[in-house]
Write a protein that holds these residues in place. Structure first.
Motif, PDB file in Angstrom:
ATOM      1  N   SER A  58      -3.129   6.090  12.962  1.00  0.00           N
ATOM      2  CA  SER A  58      -4.159   5.449  12.131  1.00  0.00           C
ATOM      3  C   SER A  58      -4.453   6.329  10.934  1.00  0.00           C
ATOM      4  CB  SER A  58      -5.439   5.204  12.934  1.00  0.00           C
ATOM      5  OG  SER A  58      -5.983   6.433  13.380  1.00  0.00           O
ATOM      6  N   ASN A  60      -7.435   6.603   7.670  1.00  0.00           N
ATOM      7  CA  ASN A  60      -8.595   6.122   6.926  1.00  0.00           C
ATOM      8  C   ASN A  60      -8.523   6.644   5.497  1.00  0.00           C
ATOM      9  OD1 ASN A  60     -11.203   4.979   6.404  1.00  0.00           O
ATOM     10  ND2 ASN A  60     -12.043   7.055   6.567  1.00  0.00           N
ATOM     11  N   SER A  81      -2.350  -0.015  11.806  1.00  0.00           N
ATOM     12  CA  SER A  81      -3.139  -0.791  10.837  1.00  0.00           C
ATOM     13  C   SER A  81      -3.626   0.107   9.723  1.00  0.00           C
ATOM     14  CB  SER A  81      -4.332  -1.481  11.519  1.00  0.00           C
ATOM     15  OG  SER A  81      -5.245  -0.517  12.004  1.00  0.00           O
ATOM     16  N   THR A  83      -6.207  -0.105   5.886  1.00  0.00           N
ATOM     17  CA  THR A  83      -6.974  -0.824   4.868  1.00  0.00           C
ATOM     18  C   THR A  83      -6.837  -0.098   3.538  1.00  0.00           C
ATOM     19  OG1 THR A  83      -8.599  -1.690   6.449  1.00  0.00           O
ATOM     20  CG2 THR A  83      -9.272  -1.566   4.144  1.00  0.00           C
ATOM     21  N   PRO A  85      -8.563   0.408   0.278  1.00  0.00           N
ATOM     22  CA  PRO A  85      -9.929   0.145  -0.210  1.00  0.00           C
ATOM     23  C   PRO A  85      -9.968  -0.374  -1.639  1.00  0.00           C
ATOM     24  CG  PRO A  85      -9.491   2.504  -0.206  1.00  0.00           C
ATOM     25  CD  PRO A  85      -8.298   1.857   0.436  1.00  0.00           C
ATOM     26  N   SER A  86     -11.097  -0.940  -2.006  1.00  0.00           N
ATOM     27  CA  SER A  86     -11.270  -1.509  -3.349  1.00  0.00           C
ATOM     28  C   SER A  86     -11.289  -0.436  -4.434  1.00  0.00           C
ATOM     29  CB  SER A  86     -12.568  -2.317  -3.408  1.00  0.00           C
ATOM     30  OG  SER A  86     -13.683  -1.505  -3.062  1.00  0.00           O
ATOM     31  N   SER A 105      -1.227  -5.165  11.127  1.00  0.00           N
ATOM     32  CA  SER A 105      -2.077  -5.816  10.124  1.00  0.00           C
ATOM     33  C   SER A 105      -2.378  -4.857   8.984  1.00  0.00           C
ATOM     34  CB  SER A 105      -3.401  -6.291  10.751  1.00  0.00           C
ATOM     35  OG  SER A 105      -4.167  -5.193  11.201  1.00  0.00           O
ATOM     36  N   ILE A 106      -2.588  -5.428   7.834  1.00  0.00           N
ATOM     37  CA  ILE A 106      -2.960  -4.634   6.672  1.00  0.00           C
ATOM     38  C   ILE A 106      -3.963  -5.426   5.860  1.00  0.00           C
ATOM     39  CG2 ILE A 106      -0.972  -5.437   5.310  1.00  0.00           C
ATOM     40  CD1 ILE A 106      -0.981  -2.565   4.078  1.00  0.00           C
ATOM     41  N   ASN A 107      -5.014  -4.761   5.434  1.00  0.00           N
ATOM     42  CA  ASN A 107      -6.077  -5.397   4.666  1.00  0.00           C
ATOM     43  C   ASN A 107      -6.116  -4.756   3.286  1.00  0.00           C
ATOM     44  OD1 ASN A 107      -8.252  -6.998   4.033  1.00  0.00           O
ATOM     45  ND2 ASN A 107      -9.760  -5.667   5.014  1.00  0.00           N
ATOM     46  N   ILE A 108      -5.816  -5.529   2.274  1.00  0.00           N
ATOM     47  CA  ILE A 108      -5.780  -5.008   0.907  1.00  0.00           C
ATOM     48  C   ILE A 108      -7.029  -5.473   0.169  1.00  0.00           C
ATOM     49  CG2 ILE A 108      -4.456  -4.875  -1.229  1.00  0.00           C
ATOM     50  CD1 ILE A 108      -1.989  -5.666   0.411  1.00  0.00           C
ATOM     51  N   LEU A 109      -7.910  -4.542  -0.094  1.00  0.00           N
ATOM     52  CA  LEU A 109      -9.145  -4.855  -0.812  1.00  0.00           C
ATOM     53  C   LEU A 109      -9.033  -4.513  -2.293  1.00  0.00           C
ATOM     54  CD1 LEU A 109     -11.738  -3.474   1.780  1.00  0.00           C
ATOM     55  CD2 LEU A 109     -10.896  -5.821   1.543  1.00  0.00           C
ATOM     56  N   SER A 130      -3.576  -9.585   4.396  1.00  0.00           N
ATOM     57  CA  SER A 130      -4.526 -10.197   3.478  1.00  0.00           C
ATOM     58  C   SER A 130      -4.105  -9.874   2.053  1.00  0.00           C
ATOM     59  CB  SER A 130      -5.936  -9.658   3.751  1.00  0.00           C
ATOM     60  OG  SER A 130      -6.855 -10.126   2.792  1.00  0.00           O
TER      61      SER A 130
END
Length: 349
Positions: A58, A60, A81, A83, A85-86, A105-109, A130
């Motif tokens: 992981s 962060n 996973s 993320t 960040p924005s 999973s991957i979250n693209i902000l 995303s």
């Protein structure tokens, strides 16, 4: 650069808050590094920073980071996973997650404009992603061989799908192609498990090998805006039973329907000008076909091994028939007057 590169026994490290940047290949090939805390003072992760950190599960990314370099996380095989960040304003041109085989999973902000070439190539466990509404291009091989990807929502901001974008996504059964798409690249959906796909009217061409070996594809709706169907477009689509070409289609590429063994019904475009070599070769379920009068030539091996083709309506505009065009077809075709003169060379006696 290369500060802890190849420290293969390194399992844990504490970084002080005085650090503002992790340089290129900083932890490259630290294959035993399982976790790391990035202090909130860090603003940049360099190229190949964590490349081949095989044990990293992981990660962060703090909000202080605004730039991630090329191949920063490539081949992080245990990363499940992440993320983005924005705060990220610069995601390197080759910032890829290719080879992250445990990434689910991957979250693209972040507000990025493009998911570049090979961004998620061979992320074989990736099930969802995303995509932010700022993205306009999904690059070449973006989701290449993401074999666990079952569905994906493409936002209306996207106008281009690159070559081999979804190639080998063998679990992808459905996809929504928005009306914003104007270009679909070569082999874009090759070897996917799509049973049906809708092509929006914003697309003017189906490129080469676009649906090659989509063995579960049974039907497709081709809009009136399509003028050309590229080489091998439906090559090996063994479940495709029928296809209707709109009047806008003028050209069909080489091997376009090669070995579409379930194809029984084809409605040709009335504006069709060119049918290329091997176009319908091996369409063993095809029983009849009508060639429009706009066509003047049937090229080599065009209907070769169409073993069920017993009737064909050929206009008198056909002046040339290529080598082996009807090789392996039923004897019934010898009754056709045009074929008797141009292909079988049988007299009127």
């Amino acid at each position: 650069n290369n500060c802890f590169n190849d420290c293969t026994s390194l399992t844990l490290i504490s970084l002080p808050t005085t650090i503002s940047k992790l340089e290129d290949i900083c932890f490259g090939n630290c294959s035993s590094l399982a976790s790391i805390d990035i202090p909130s003072t860090v603003s940049e992760l360099g190229n190949n920073c964590f490349n081949r950190c095989y044990s990293l599960t992981s990660f962060n990314i703090p909000a202080s980071v605004h730039k991630i370099g090329s191949d920063c996380f490539s081949d992080c095989r245990s990363l499940s996973s992440i993320t983005i960040p924005s705060s990220i304003s610069d995601l390197g041109d080759w910032c890829r997650f290719n080879g992250c085989t445990s990434l689910t999973s991957i979250n693209i902000l972040a507000s990025i404009n493009e998911l570049v070439n090979e961004r998620f190539k061979e992320c074989t466990s990736l099930k969802s992603v995303s995509i932010p509404i700022t993205v306009s291009v999904l690059g070449m091989k973006c989701f290449y061989e993401c074999t666990s990807l079952t569905r994906i929502d493409i936002p209306t901001s996207v106008s281009e799908l690159g070559n081999e974008c979804f190639y080998g996504c063998s679990s992808l059964t459905s996809i929504n192609v928005p009306s914003s798409i104007i270009e679909i690249g070569d082999i874009c959906f090759g070897s996917c498990s799509l049973s049906y796909i809708y092509i929006p009217s914003s697309v003017s061409e189906l490129r080469g090998w676009c649906f090659k070996n989509c063995k579960l594809l049974t039907s497709i709706e081709i809009p009136l805006t399509i003028t050309s169907i590229g080489s091998g477009c439906f090559y090996g689509c063994t479940s495709l039973t029928s296809i209707t070409m709109p009047s806008s289609v003028k050209n069909i590429g080489e091997s376009c329907f090669f070995k579409c063994v379930s194809l029984k019904l084809i409605t040709m475009s009335s504006s069709l000008v060119s049918i290329a070599d091997n176009c319908f070769e091996g369409c063993s379920s095809l029983t009849s076909i009508t060639i429009p009068s706009s066509v003047s030539e049937l090229k080599n091996c065009c209907f070769k091994d169409c073993t069920s083709l017993s009737y064909i309506d050929i206009p008198t505009t056909i002046t040339s028939i290529g080598i082996d065009c009807f090789k392996g077809c039923p004897e019934d075709l010898k009754k056709n007057q045009v074929l008797r003169q141009l292909y079988y060379q049988i007299g009127d006696d």
